[in-house]
Design an enzyme around this catalytic site. Structure first.
Site, PDB file in Angstrom:
ATOM      1  CB  CYS A 128     -18.020 -37.148  57.524  1.00  0.00           C
ATOM      2  SG  CYS A 128     -17.086 -38.679  57.779  1.00  0.00           S
ATOM      3  NE  ARG A 266     -22.015 -31.438  42.011  1.00  0.00           N
ATOM      4  CZ  ARG A 266     -22.457 -30.289  42.512  1.00  0.00           C
ATOM      5  NH1 ARG A 266     -22.171 -29.161  41.887  1.00  0.00           N
ATOM      6  NH2 ARG A 266     -23.167 -30.267  43.615  1.00  0.00           N
ATOM      7  CD  GLN A 302     -36.914 -50.793  12.610  1.00  0.00           C
ATOM      8  OE1 GLN A 302     -38.060 -50.431  12.907  1.00  0.00           O
ATOM      9  NE2 GLN A 302     -36.423 -50.706  11.388  1.00  0.00           N
ATOM     10  CB  ILE A 361     -31.792 -56.186  25.685  1.00  0.00           C
ATOM     11  CG1 ILE A 361     -32.170 -54.866  24.995  1.00  0.00           C
ATOM     12  CG2 ILE A 361     -31.065 -57.114  24.711  1.00  0.00           C
ATOM     13  CD1 ILE A 361     -30.991 -54.022  24.580  1.00  0.00           C
ATOM     14  N   GLY A 364     -36.245 -62.160  30.865  1.00  0.00           N
ATOM     15  CA  GLY A 364     -36.271 -62.825  32.168  1.00  0.00           C
ATOM     16  C   GLY A 364     -34.879 -63.095  32.709  1.00  0.00           C
ATOM     17  CD  GLU A 387     -19.087 -37.318  44.989  1.00  0.00           C
ATOM     18  OE1 GLU A 387     -18.541 -36.267  44.593  1.00  0.00           O
ATOM     19  OE2 GLU A 387     -18.534 -38.425  44.929  1.00  0.00           O
ATOM     20  N   GLY A 388     -24.747 -34.877  45.103  1.00  0.00           N
ATOM     21  CA  GLY A 388     -25.662 -33.956  44.444  1.00  0.00           C
ATOM     22  C   GLY A 388     -26.654 -34.696  43.569  1.00  0.00           C
ATOM     23  CB  SER A 390     -30.844 -35.957  38.767  1.00  0.00           C
ATOM     24  OG  SER A 390     -30.001 -37.020  38.366  1.00  0.00           O
TER      25      SER A 390
END
Length: 403
Positions: A128, A266, A302, A361, A364, A387-388, A390
């Site tokens: 906590c 991390r 492609q 990819i 639907g 945990e931090g 970005s």
């Protein structure tokens, strides 16, 4: 020169395959159900305990793997199975790391076994730290710990939030302010033993993802705990605070207890993200090979093939960053360039991107709950936050570069 290798040894491969089997046979078939229920999957945690996966011994073995790859390998396989269920299985580990990072040998031996229980009576633990007004800004923490010298007790008051297993845990590890004038340097970590009066669960959060993992507020109202529940002990705390006051006068920076826990964990979070990304990539790859449009599998287009190539490359790059950071930590090499934060940052961003591409990819179908990639995409969103964030990782990295 010693041999350089990125190949797992036979023991590691055996553990990896064992975990993969559990993830495939036990976790994946139950993933959608527990995601919908938004409840802690106690039967699966108990099954993991019976097999020895949810146990102090197992995580200790992985933690002390001399290559440093035991924990990231385990995290990747379990989170490949399902992120929500996996976090319910490994969430106790953050509290355990908090004790390992800051506790005495006696505290480690006393409290970590109580965090797990046994196969017949499984327990969980909670770390906590975050608060409603103090997430990334740990200096704004308001939970206070006041020492009652006459009774040799600490009295805790405050509210914690975003606590994995908060309120349902057998043992809570709580970060609190002991010297407000020192800001984040005046924090310490405390063990709140089972059934301690004054600790209660507040709001349980209904989340976008990782919904099989319990996340809630923890309310502390005049919680009294014995003096020996201060991690590291009073003498060590007094010495650390004295040094912090001296360094504050000289302008020198010093780490706090919560940050020590996050730095240690991390790369493991990065491995979780790799597991989720890999799972979504594999679903997308299989789908692209079997989905026929305009008379041929869509992987022959492609536009789809290049997406899959990028996904595979990003996942491998993320894993290598995680493995490097994990090896460095085990080898005792300092993160002079914030390599731990690099691994968590990149793997987290890759997980979000790859799971999103997987939905694209599948088209639907990917947007429906009939296929797991929409759940994986929801789950992946947490990696760039907890945990931090970005943004915090980029700040840590940029500060390391500026030294």
């Amino acid at each position: 020169m010693g041999e350089f290798t990125l190949e797992l040894n036979d023991d590691q491969k055996q553990v990896r395959d064992w975990l993969h089997g559990f993830a495939a046979d036990v976790m994946r078939p139950a993933a959608a159900e527990w995601d919908e229920r938004e409840e802690t999957p106690w039967p699966i945690i108990q099954e993991a305990a019976k097999l020895g996966i949810y146990s102090l011994d197992f995580y200790a073995q992985q933690f002390f793997d001399p290559t440093g790859l035991g924990i990231p390998m385990a995290m990747e396989e379990l989170f490949w199975g399902d992120a929500g269920i996996a976090l319910s299985i490994v969430g106790t580990g953050l509290a355990a790391v908090g004790v390992l990072a800051n506790g005495t040998e006696e505290q480690i031996g006393t409290w970590i076994p109580q965090m797990y229980g046994d196969a017949d009576d499984v327990k969980v633990a909670a770390f906590c730290s975050s608060e409603p007004d103090a997430g990334s800004d740990v200096a704004s923490m308001r939970t206070r710990a006041v020492y009652d010298e006459a009774k040799d007790e600490w009295v805790l008051n405050g509210t914690k939030t975003w606590a994995t297993n908060g309120g349902i845990a057998n043992v809570h590890v709580v970060v609190a302010v002991v010297d407000a004038e020192l800001g984040s340097k005046g924090h310490a970590s405390f063990i709140v033993p089972p059934n301690t009066p004054g600790l209660s669960q507040g709001q349980k959060f209904q989340k976008h993802g990782i919904r099989a993992s319990h996340t809630a507020e923890v309310v502390l109202e005049d919680v009294r705990i014995p003096g020996h529940c201060l991690l590291g002990g009073k003498d060590k705390l007094d010495e650390r605070l004295a040094r912090a006051r001296e360094r504050a006068r000289s302008g020198e920076r010093v780490k706090n207890a919560a940050m020590a826990t996050f730095e240690a964990s991390r790369p493991a979070v990065g491995a979780m993200a790799v597991g989720t990304a890999r799972a979504a990539y594999e679903v997308a790859l299989d789908y692209a090979k079997t989905r026929v449009q305009f008379g041929r599998p869509i992987i022959e287009n492609q536009g789809v093939a290049f997406q899959l190539a990028d996904m595979a490359t990003q996942i491998d790059a993320a894993r290598l960053l995680v493995w490097r950071a994990s090896w460095m930590a085990t080898a005792g090499k300092p993160f002079t360039a914030a390599e731990g934060s690099m691994s968590k940052l990149y793997a987290s961003e890759v997980a979000k991107q790859v799971t999103g591409q997987a939905i694209q990819i599948l088209g639907g179908n990917g947007y429906t709950r009939e296929y797991p990639v929409e759940r994986m995409h929801r789950d992946a969103a947490i990696y760039t936050i907890f945990e931090g964030t970005s943004e915090i990782q980029r700040m840590v990295i940029s500060r390391a570069l500026a030294k």
